[in-house]
Enzyme design. Structure first.
Site, PDB file in Angstrom:
ATOM      1  CB  SER A  80       1.985   4.673   5.096  1.00 13.70           C
ATOM      2  OG  SER A  80       3.280   3.779   4.512  1.00 13.70           O
ATOM      3  CE1 TYR A  89      -0.071   4.703   0.047  1.00 15.87           C
ATOM      4  CE2 TYR A  89       2.020   4.251   1.143  1.00 15.87           C
ATOM      5  CZ  TYR A  89       0.583   4.318   1.115  1.00 15.87           C
ATOM      6  OH  TYR A  89      -0.124   3.335   2.016  1.00 15.87           O
TER       7      TYR A  89
END
Length: 243
Positions: free
Chosen positions: A138, A152
């Site tokens: 990501s 995350y």
């Protein structure tokens, strides 16, 4: 060599788009899922309706026993696994790091990092020359996701390090390992974080002034797995609209 790919978290979003894109390119596809049985079966059925080979298989890819079963089932169905897309992952509701519990942090790391490690290890022990792995990281690994998903982001940073190290280890064996780092993509995952319209809220701040689609990410994954990227390993494609 028959191309056989496992796509983890393949029931929705980027995983579903990737499974369908790879099937169009002649891969036999295992659509892995944990809970979303109907979604994964739907993806596999759509592939078969178009003449491709696919089946859905339930496995918790953060569990060692399940990962072995996943690879065994795929090889029993299609033959030797040649490609892997590590896409499975979770996030929780937006908050600052001060409010993140240890339980939440550990759950994110287990689901996002341990799963990537286990699947990469199994693939490394089974694949032969010409194999390829793509880890779905990501843009958060670069940006930190402050006040939203620091846990995350940290898990994706760990995936980035794993990608670099494993790529160097497997390069002499002719197995490539790369990563894509999506940014603001229109997927259901934003609802998991408590803001379904997050992409629309932030898209105007991007250089390209729009969010991305799962299909755009899938196209990059497909290229990295393909022979067109035969001299690419240990690399990252940022699919983040210029951010």
């Amino acid at each position: 060599m028959k191309k056989v790919v496992i796509v983890t978290g393949g029931g929705r979003g980027i995983g579903a788009a990737t499974a369908k894109r790879l099937a169009q390119q002649g891969y036999a596809v295992c659509v892995n899922y944990r809970y979303r049985h109907a979604d994964a079966e739907g993806v596999a059925a759509a592939i078969r309706e178009e003449g491709g080979e696919a089946f859905a298989f339930s496995a918790d890819v953060a569990n060692e026993h399940d990962v072995i079963q996943l690879f065994d089932a795929t090889e029993s169905r299609f033959g030797k696994v040649t490609h892997l897309v590590n896409n499975a992952g979770i996030l929780f509701e937006q908050t600052s790091l001060k409010q993140i519990s240890l339980q939440r942090f550990q759950q994110v790391m287990t689901n996002n990092v341990t799963s990537c490690f286990l699947c990469c290890r199994e693939a490394a022990n089974r694949m032969s020359r010409g194999g390829a792995i793509v880890n779905v990281s990501s843009a958060a690994s670069r940006l930190g996701a402050p006040n939203e998903y620091v846990d995350y982001a940290a898990s994706k940073g760990a995936m980035d390090s794993l990608t670099i190290g494993l790529a160097q280890e497997l390069a002499p064996e002719g197995i490539r390992v790369n990563s894509v780092r999506p940014g603001l993509i229109y997927t259901e995952m934003h609802a998991d974080g408590g803001e379904p319209n997050r992409v629309d809220r932030l898209a105007s701040h991007l250089p390209l002034r729009r969010g991305g689609t799962p299909q755009e990410v899938a196209n990059s994954i497909a290229w990295l797995l393909s022979e067109e990227a035969s001299y690419v390993t240990g690399s990252f494609i940022d699919i983040a609209g210029g951010r």
